[in-house]
Design a protein around this motif. Structure first.
Motif, mmCIF file in Angstrom:
data_model
loop_
_atom_site.group_PDB
_atom_site.id
_atom_site.type_symbol
_atom_site.label_atom_id
_atom_site.label_comp_id
_atom_site.label_asym_id
_atom_site.label_seq_id
_atom_site.Cartn_x
_atom_site.Cartn_y
_atom_site.Cartn_z
ATOM 1 N N LEU A 28 5.033 9.251 21.902
ATOM 2 C CA LEU A 28 4.567 10.070 23.031
ATOM 3 C C LEU A 28 3.691 11.226 22.561
ATOM 4 O O LEU A 28 2.647 11.502 23.162
ATOM 5 C CB LEU A 28 5.760 10.603 23.831
ATOM 6 N N LEU A 29 4.094 11.899 21.490
ATOM 7 C CA LEU A 29 3.271 12.981 20.958
ATOM 8 C C LEU A 29 1.922 12.452 20.488
ATOM 9 O O LEU A 29 0.893 13.098 20.683
ATOM 10 C CB LEU A 29 3.986 13.696 19.811
ATOM 11 N N GLY A 30 1.926 11.284 19.887
ATOM 12 C CA GLY A 30 0.670 10.674 19.445
ATOM 13 C C GLY A 30 -0.269 10.392 20.606
ATOM 14 O O GLY A 30 -1.478 10.638 20.515
ATOM 15 N N GLU A 31 0.281 9.889 21.700
ATOM 16 C CA GLU A 31 -0.534 9.613 22.886
ATOM 17 C C GLU A 31 -1.108 10.904 23.463
ATOM 18 O O GLU A 31 -2.274 10.959 23.843
ATOM 19 C CB GLU A 31 0.291 8.881 23.937
ATOM 20 N N GLU A 32 -0.287 11.932 23.530
ATOM 21 C CA GLU A 32 -0.765 13.212 24.056
ATOM 22 C C GLU A 32 -1.791 13.836 23.119
ATOM 23 O O GLU A 32 -2.762 14.444 23.567
ATOM 24 C CB GLU A 32 0.407 14.155 24.302
ATOM 25 N N PHE A 33 -1.565 13.690 21.825
ATOM 26 C CA PHE A 33 -2.529 14.200 20.855
ATOM 27 C C PHE A 33 -3.871 13.501 21.037
ATOM 28 O O PHE A 33 -4.918 14.146 21.028
ATOM 29 C CB PHE A 33 -2.008 13.998 19.434
ATOM 30 N N SER A 34 -3.844 12.185 21.243
ATOM 31 C CA SER A 34 -5.079 11.432 21.462
ATOM 32 C C SER A 34 -5.816 11.944 22.695
ATOM 33 O O SER A 34 -7.041 12.014 22.703
ATOM 34 C CB SER A 34 -4.778 9.943 21.613
#
Length: 166
Positions: free
Chosen positions: A41-47
């Motif tokens: 989830l953090l990776g998606e938000e970071f993207s």
């Protein structure tokens, strides 16, 4: 991240945490899959924030953005170039990147272009929320690492928990 996996969330004062290794053991069993979910989830938000982060990752663009913030009424490209010590084509290039990222807007008055910080706050809110979530994630992972160190310490010294005798 409502479901906290850390020892310190057990409602015990910090000085009593070292005695509750059983809480750490149960946390460890569920922690890995939840950590993986949080990381995805953090990776998606970071993207989702990558364009904004990339746009502000360059020192020249940071200087341009700060110049625009100091001059809220807007500036023309040549004015920004004079203020930040860059050529007009270089400033135009950086402004284009910042405009695509949604942090700068341009107002056309005839043939004149006036650049402003974009008044849309959504990218900043998204970035702020991402920073907060990343902070909480790291904070929780550090607490779990502390639990693991406590377990290791206890095993090395044959300490089972609060009822263990010295």
């Amino acid at each position: 991240m409502e479901n906290r996996l850390t020892c310190h969330m057990m409602g015990k004062p910090p000085h009593k945490q070292a005695h509750d290794s059983s809480a750490c053991k149960s946390d460890e069993a569920n922690g890995r899959s939840q950590m993986a979910q949080h990381m995805v989830l953090l990776g998606e938000e970071f993207s989702a924030c990558s364009a904004l982060l990339s746009a502000l990752g360059n020192e020249n663009r940071q200087a341009i953005f700060l110049d625009l913030l100091r001059n809220w009424g807007g500036l023309r490209t040549y004015e920004i170039a004079e203020h930040v010590g860059l050529s007009k084509p270089t400033v135009s290039h950086h402004l284009s990147i910042m405009k695509k990222a949604g942090i700068v807007s341009v107002e056309h008055i005839g043939t004149v272009r006036i650049y402003h910080p974009n008044e849309n706050t959504k990218p900043w809110k998204t970035l702020s929320q991402l920073a907060w979530k990343a902070y909480r994630f790291v904070e929780e992972e550090a607490s779990k690492e502390t639990c693991q160190r406590m377990l290791t310490f206890g095993k090395e010294r044959n300490i089972d928990g609060p009822d263990a005798s010295n």
